[in-house]
Write a protein that holds these residues in place. Structure first.
Motif, PDB file in Angstrom:
ATOM      1  N   GLU A   1     -55.711  12.418   5.535  1.00  0.00           N
ATOM      2  CA  GLU A   1     -56.750  13.340   5.101  1.00  0.00           C
ATOM      3  C   GLU A   1     -56.961  13.214   3.594  1.00  0.00           C
ATOM      4  O   GLU A   1     -56.048  12.850   2.847  1.00  0.00           O
ATOM      5  N   GLN A   2     -58.154  13.511   3.159  1.00  0.00           N
ATOM      6  CA  GLN A   2     -58.485  13.451   1.736  1.00  0.00           C
ATOM      7  C   GLN A   2     -57.619  14.454   0.973  1.00  0.00           C
ATOM      8  O   GLN A   2     -57.450  15.600   1.380  1.00  0.00           O
ATOM      9  N   ASP A   3     -57.057  13.988  -0.142  1.00  0.00           N
ATOM     10  CA  ASP A   3     -56.257  14.810  -1.057  1.00  0.00           C
ATOM     11  C   ASP A   3     -55.011  15.404  -0.392  1.00  0.00           C
ATOM     12  O   ASP A   3     -54.528  16.479  -0.778  1.00  0.00           O
TER      13      ASP A   3
ATOM     14  N   GLY B   1     -58.002   5.526  -5.979  1.00  0.00           N
ATOM     15  CA  GLY B   1     -58.884   6.659  -5.704  1.00  0.00           C
ATOM     16  C   GLY B   1     -58.192   7.997  -5.893  1.00  0.00           C
ATOM     17  O   GLY B   1     -58.754   9.032  -5.525  1.00  0.00           O
TER      18      GLY B   1
ATOM     19  N   GLN C   1     -55.421   8.996  -4.393  1.00  0.00           N
ATOM     20  CA  GLN C   1     -54.821   9.482  -3.155  1.00  0.00           C
ATOM     21  C   GLN C   1     -53.357   9.035  -3.055  1.00  0.00           C
ATOM     22  O   GLN C   1     -53.026   7.894  -3.388  1.00  0.00           O
TER      23      GLN C   1
END
Length: 570
Positions: A55-57, A163, A165
């Protein structure tokens, strides 16, 4: 499963067909004509377990947890053999070079159903996972049961990618699976090798991913036995032989195509033995027949007829009643023909070979006697505290005793021949029982030392005449047991053990697979002896009160009383 013999290919390569069975809910009929039920049960297609991308972040702990959850999906979704590209979803949680170098096939850690991994943030960039260990499976599929309470700490280093992450930058090779997921995506299967005299198929049980199971089995057969068995067996598969197409294809009718290349095959007899190994190894639910090509030429030989499996179902239980050796048949005890009275012998154990041509009794715990008709008994060996005897298929009688420098395993034959069987790994231990498998190639050994109890299985190395010379390095089994007094072979890859675990309050019988989890059978008070025939339902026990019971239904069924020293061949 109905099996057809190995035969030559009639056409070109066959495609791998995977069928997914869908079951609908229906009502149970209460009237109507009687119809024929299902006559053949097919193995279902492999279950697909889903893995989800990061998942993002996501935080470091969430990344590690997501990676662990995606481990099982690699076995259920991928079909490529390239280790650097399998487990594509799990690799999304990895960074940089680690994404291609991580090897998930090096080890599988299986954790118990009741124990979830404990995830802890050690530092901003480091996460620790503590996982309970029920078993470990190595890269070749060898299964090792773990002792209760075993824990494995795993440390994951993380970095932020371009990015921003979090991704895992360092981790151990291998995967972590829960017991339910492991049982969904892995399958226990057996690879068959040859006894040294080419008469018996010798099993080695391992675990492989369900997907591409036939390919994994044939590759394992070509790679040969594990180190513990290597010096005790042979194989008719020549060095250098490979799968020509890299895979074993199984069509919708259950026909497996094995196309071999890379080396000249042996003579006609060895080719027939190799075909027997292939057919036995591929005796799995989705395979009904095997078709073999070698260098593009069909192999038309019939597989060699070799002995395979545990004891035959008609092998009779024998016990001692008063001074008579008795056999159980159709629920009744009758004297064994050709064996005289055992008067004057304090019989504590008996043993024989399958043919019944060699019968021995242990008298008073220290004298090994060959029982014969007309009272012509022959003393074979005398020593303090001999272990219960076991007779192998070549007529050697195995036992163990204490020696000045450690335990002594001795094999004797009628007429006085004796052979001390070397087993350096038993130094410093006390051997309580030695039990030879039906194939004469493997032996189970119960022993203790100051650190506790051990149940080991080792290969038997023999000379050209079949004389046992030494035991190879063993594999440990029954890790959940804390003590044991008797061991028998229940089938070709399972032991029956009279013993206890740390959680048990009384001695009972346990089933101990050579590659699986130990399982307790129903308790019965006062068990003192154990005998094993063909399968769990041919397990018999006697109690301190002289009662004989057989495994039946949810427990044990009474058979007779006034008996002792139960035994089957072996």
């Amino acid at each position: 499963m109905t099996r057809r013999p190995i035969r030559a290919l009639r056409g070109g390569a066959v495609a791998l067909a995977v069928a997914v069975a869908l079951t609908a809910c229906v009502s149970i009929p209460t009237r109507g004509p009687v119809g024929e039920g299902v006559v053949e049960v097919n193995e279902p297609a492999p279950v697909t377990l889903l893995g989800y991308s990061p998942e993002q972040d996501a935080s470091p702990m969430e990344i590690v947890q997501g990676f662990l959850n995606a481990n099982a999906a690699g076995y259920s979704r991928e079909t490529t053999a390239d280790v650097s590209t399998t487990f594509s979803v799990a690799r999304e949680y990895l960074s940089g070079e680690v994404r291609s170098t991580w090897n998930p096939n090096e080890q599988v850690i299986v954790y118990p159903t009741a124990s979830s991994p404990e995830v802890t943030l050690l530092t901003e960039t480091q996460v620790q996972v503590k996982v309970g260990v029920a078993a470990r499976i190595d890269a070749s599929g060898v299964y090792e049961e773990s002792a209760p309470g075993s824990l494995q700490p795993l440390v994951f280093d993380l970095v932020k990618d371009s990015g921003g992450q979090w991704r895992i930058s360092r981790l151990d090779n291998g995967v972590v699976l829960s017991e339910p997921n492991f049982e969904l995506v892995f399958r226990q299967a057996t690879i068959y090798f040859l006894s040294a005299d080419n008469s018996h198929l010798v099993p080695e049980t391992r675990w492989f991913p369900v997907r591409n199971l036939a390919t994994s089995l044939v590759r394992a057969l070509m790679e040969g036995p594990s180190p513990w068995l290597r010096d005790a067996v042979r194989t008719a598969v020549p060095d250098g032989v490979q799968l020509e197409t890299g895979v074993v294809l199984v069509d919708a009718d259950g026909t497996a195509e094995v196309s071999l290349s890379g080396a000249a095959l042996g003579d006609a007899e060895d080719r027939a033995r190799m075909l027997a190994q292939l057919e036995a190894t591929l005796d799995i639910a989705r395979v009904n027949s095997v078709e073999v090509l070698a260098g593009g030429v069909p192999l038309a030989w019939e597989p060699a007829r070799l002995v395979r499996g545990s004891l035959p179902s008609d092998a009779a239980l024998e016990v001692v009643q008063d001074d008579t050796l008795m056999a159980l048949g159709r629920g009744e005890l009758a004297p064994v023909a050709g064996v005289g009275p055992l008067t004057g012998l304090d019989v504590t154990a008996t043993a024989r070979n399958e043919a019944g041509s060699v019968r021995v009794v242990l008298s008073g715990g220290g004298t090994l006697v060959r029982a014969a008709s007309g009272g012509g008994d022959e003393q074979l060996l005398e020593a303090a505290a001999l272990a219960p005897p076991s007779v192998d298929r070549l007529g050697w009688v195995w036992t163990a005793s204490a020696g000045p420098e450690g335990p002594v395993i001795t094999a004797v034959r009628a007429g006085g021949a004796q052979q001390v069987v070397r087993a350096d790994w038993l130094a410093g231990r006390t051997v309580h029982e030695v039990r030879v498998a039906r194939d004469g190639t493997r032996v189970a050994v119960l022993s203790t030392d100051a650190s506790g109890f051990s149940l080991d299985v080792a290969g038997v190395v023999r000379d050209q005449e079949g004389t046992p010379l030494q035991l190879g390095e063993p594999i440990a089994t029954g890790a959940t047991l804390t003590e044991a007094s008797r061991v028998v072979w229940v089938d070709e890859s399972t032991l029956g053990v009279l013993g206890k675990t740390a959680a048990a309050t009384a001695t009972t019988v346990y089933l101990v697979p050579l590659a699986g989890q130990t399982r307790a059978l129903p308790a019965l008070e006062g068990i003192v002896a154990l005998a094993g025939g063909k399968g769990e339902r041919a397990l018999y026990v006697t109690t301190s009160e002289g009662e004989l019971y057989v495994r039946s239904g949810p427990g044990w069924a009474f058979v007779a009383d006034g008996v002792r020293a139960p035994s089957f061949p072996g």
